[in-house]
Design a protein around this motif. Sequence first.
Motif, short mmCIF file in Angstrom:
data_model
loop_
_atom_site.label_atom_id
_atom_site.label_comp_id
_atom_site.label_asym_id
_atom_site.label_seq_id
_atom_site.Cartn_x
_atom_site.Cartn_y
_atom_site.Cartn_z
N UNK A 1 -23.91 -18.31 4.42
CA UNK A 1 -24.86 -19.26 4.99
C UNK A 1 -25.47 -18.71 6.27
N UNK A 2 -26.78 -18.96 6.44
CA UNK A 2 -27.45 -18.59 7.67
C UNK A 2 -27.95 -19.83 8.41
N UNK A 3 -27.39 -21.00 8.08
CA UNK A 3 -27.89 -22.24 8.67
C UNK A 3 -27.35 -22.51 10.06
N UNK A 4 -26.24 -21.88 10.42
CA UNK A 4 -25.65 -22.14 11.73
C UNK A 4 -25.04 -23.51 11.86
N UNK A 5 -24.70 -24.12 10.74
CA UNK A 5 -24.12 -25.47 10.76
C UNK A 5 -22.71 -25.44 11.35
N UNK A 6 -22.45 -26.25 12.37
CA UNK A 6 -21.09 -26.28 12.94
C UNK A 6 -20.13 -26.98 11.99
N UNK A 7 -18.87 -26.63 12.02
CA UNK A 7 -17.88 -27.27 11.14
C UNK A 7 -17.48 -28.65 11.69
N UNK A 8 -18.21 -29.69 11.32
CA UNK A 8 -17.95 -31.03 11.82
C UNK A 8 -16.95 -31.71 10.88
N UNK A 9 -15.72 -31.83 11.31
CA UNK A 9 -14.69 -32.44 10.50
C UNK A 9 -14.61 -33.94 10.77
N UNK A 10 -14.32 -34.70 9.73
CA UNK A 10 -14.11 -36.13 9.91
C UNK A 10 -12.88 -36.35 10.78
N UNK A 11 -13.00 -37.24 11.75
CA UNK A 11 -11.92 -37.48 12.68
C UNK A 11 -11.02 -38.62 12.18
N UNK A 12 -9.74 -38.54 12.52
CA UNK A 12 -8.79 -39.52 12.00
C UNK A 12 -9.13 -40.93 12.43
N UNK A 13 -9.65 -41.10 13.65
CA UNK A 13 -9.99 -42.45 14.09
C UNK A 13 -11.13 -43.05 13.28
N UNK A 14 -12.02 -42.21 12.76
CA UNK A 14 -13.07 -42.73 11.88
C UNK A 14 -12.47 -43.37 10.63
N UNK A 15 -11.51 -42.66 10.03
CA UNK A 15 -10.87 -43.17 8.81
C UNK A 15 -10.12 -44.47 9.08
N UNK A 16 -9.34 -44.48 10.15
CA UNK A 16 -8.53 -45.66 10.46
C UNK A 16 -9.40 -46.87 10.80
N UNK A 17 -10.41 -46.65 11.62
CA UNK A 17 -11.26 -47.77 12.03
C UNK A 17 -12.14 -48.26 10.89
N UNK A 18 -12.54 -47.38 9.99
CA UNK A 18 -13.29 -47.81 8.82
C UNK A 18 -12.43 -48.74 7.96
N UNK A 19 -11.18 -48.36 7.73
CA UNK A 19 -10.29 -49.17 6.89
C UNK A 19 -9.99 -50.53 7.53
N UNK A 20 -10.04 -50.60 8.86
CA UNK A 20 -9.69 -51.84 9.57
C UNK A 20 -10.92 -52.56 10.10
N UNK A 21 -12.08 -52.25 9.53
CA UNK A 21 -13.34 -52.79 10.04
C UNK A 21 -13.43 -54.32 9.96
N UNK A 22 -12.87 -54.92 8.90
CA UNK A 22 -12.96 -56.37 8.75
C UNK A 22 -12.17 -57.08 9.84
N UNK A 23 -10.93 -56.60 10.11
CA UNK A 23 -10.12 -57.18 11.17
C UNK A 23 -10.80 -57.00 12.53
N UNK A 24 -11.39 -55.82 12.72
CA UNK A 24 -12.05 -55.55 13.98
C UNK A 24 -13.26 -56.45 14.18
N UNK A 25 -14.03 -56.65 13.11
CA UNK A 25 -15.24 -57.48 13.22
C UNK A 25 -14.87 -58.93 13.52
N UNK A 26 -13.85 -59.43 12.85
CA UNK A 26 -13.42 -60.82 13.08
C UNK A 26 -12.99 -61.01 14.54
N UNK A 27 -12.21 -60.06 15.06
CA UNK A 27 -11.76 -60.14 16.45
C UNK A 27 -12.94 -60.03 17.41
N UNK A 28 -13.89 -59.15 17.11
CA UNK A 28 -15.05 -58.97 17.99
C UNK A 28 -15.90 -60.24 18.01
N UNK A 29 -16.07 -60.88 16.85
CA UNK A 29 -16.82 -62.14 16.81
C UNK A 29 -16.13 -63.19 17.70
N UNK A 30 -14.79 -63.19 17.68
CA UNK A 30 -14.05 -64.11 18.54
C UNK A 30 -14.31 -63.83 20.01
#
Length: 496
Positions: A423-452
């Motif tokens: 590849x000659x695109x110079x694309x950096x290796x952007x890895x998915x971060x663990x907090x993204x995975x965890x917070x995505x899975x818990x998004x409903x609980x987070x949204x309910x609490x935030x609305x409160x």
Amino acid sequence: MEILPNDPLNSLNQKSECEKRICVIGAAAGGLIALKVISDSAYVKSGKWSVTAYEARTNLGGIWFPSPPVADSYGVPLTPLYDSLTTNLPHPIMGYTSYSFPPETPLFPRAHVVQTYLESFAAHFNLMPLIKFGTTVLDARWESTQWVITLSNGEQLAYDHLVVANGHYHIPRIPDLPGLADWVKHGKAFHSVWYRKPDFLGNKVLIVGGGPSGNDIAAEMCTVSTVVVHALSKPPAADDLSPDNLILRGRAIEFRANGQVIFEDGTVEDNIDHCILATGFQNHLPFLEGSSMINKSMPPDIPPLIPGELFNSTYHIFPLEKHLFPLQTRYPVSSVAFMGLLMWTSPFPLMEAQAHAIVRAFADPSSLDPITEAADIIARAEKLRSAGASTSLAVAKAWVRFVEDEQWVYRDELYEFAGGVGSETGTPPIKVREWEKECFDLRAEMRSAWEGLEKSGKAGEWLKDVGKNGVQDWVDLMYRVLDYARRCSSSASARL
């Protein structure tokens, strides 16, 4: 198509210093990140490539750019955006990895905040000069060695590559259920694309569909209707937070002229005054269908996979290598890419990864591997069948739904491909971060609490200065909100 001596296509088809001309269809979240990543590439900066986006509307943003519920040329509103819509993802995992929402932005922002974010993104990366607004791509067809597009202003132009980013939240999907067409015809039922705010539609209203919009609309209609019946494929058990006037039912299977609706478990609801159908949308690619560049029908069963044509089942575009590039024989696989078709994901950063993969494929068509990808497509079909998708229609519906860790694996694989060997695109290796995975899975609980927190007036205090020191501020806030949600839940349990 015959190109006459004085035809503008004649000069466009003569190669100049620009080796590749790229056309992006649509300037919403997908089209914008495609413009950004492509224009950032060394190919554009050196003058070897050029890129232009065509947007039918007067501003960027797609579904986030509001429009009144007035019919367009297809007989439906330009966007399904309703007045109260907020994101169902916290913006730190919703936004592009290359551009954060501003400090102190509410964790689950309103639609106008997302629209402003997209406008700011375009201005920050100087994308506006690359977009032609008020211009629709009416037709796109492969002619010999190029894509020839016809625009709504009468122009015909030639491009080497297309990026299709026109979205898939425009043309409503109306279920084919006994009696429903008659309800729609007589104004007793309408699709949620027309919904903007909770108006009184009668004492008893039915909402069909259990996605985010269906849930939001059902909750809002409870504020103006005596009874709201919410039909879902898998209705949850009612809880203490459910409005007293909300009735949960299973799938609706028949609509009768006397206002009765029959549900799959045999339950009958009488005296339904009105029905709102939050039943999704169809993939709509009219600029390819008119020129027979895509077959608007269900693809044949696989295996085997014989990629002669590209199909639009209205549920999925098939077959696509890497869910992007069309495996067919009418035009080069690497000549066009379809962005943003996947669902149940965090779409902005996923499309950002797709954009990097597109640059790699456009720059080096040999980087694509149709044989391996065909095997992967067959394997996915078999996986979906083993998970319960027993018919071609069920496979088509499930094809674009990413579950469990599929979106994270896919994103990492796209970046690996984009910056891979050769590849000659110079694309950096952007890895998915663990907090993204965890917070995505818990998004409903987070949204309910935030609305409160918002209802209690405490959200502003929680947001003070958050984001000024970078993304870690947002990560810390999300985990604080999740901790708050758990403490609230524990307190509620202790009171029972």
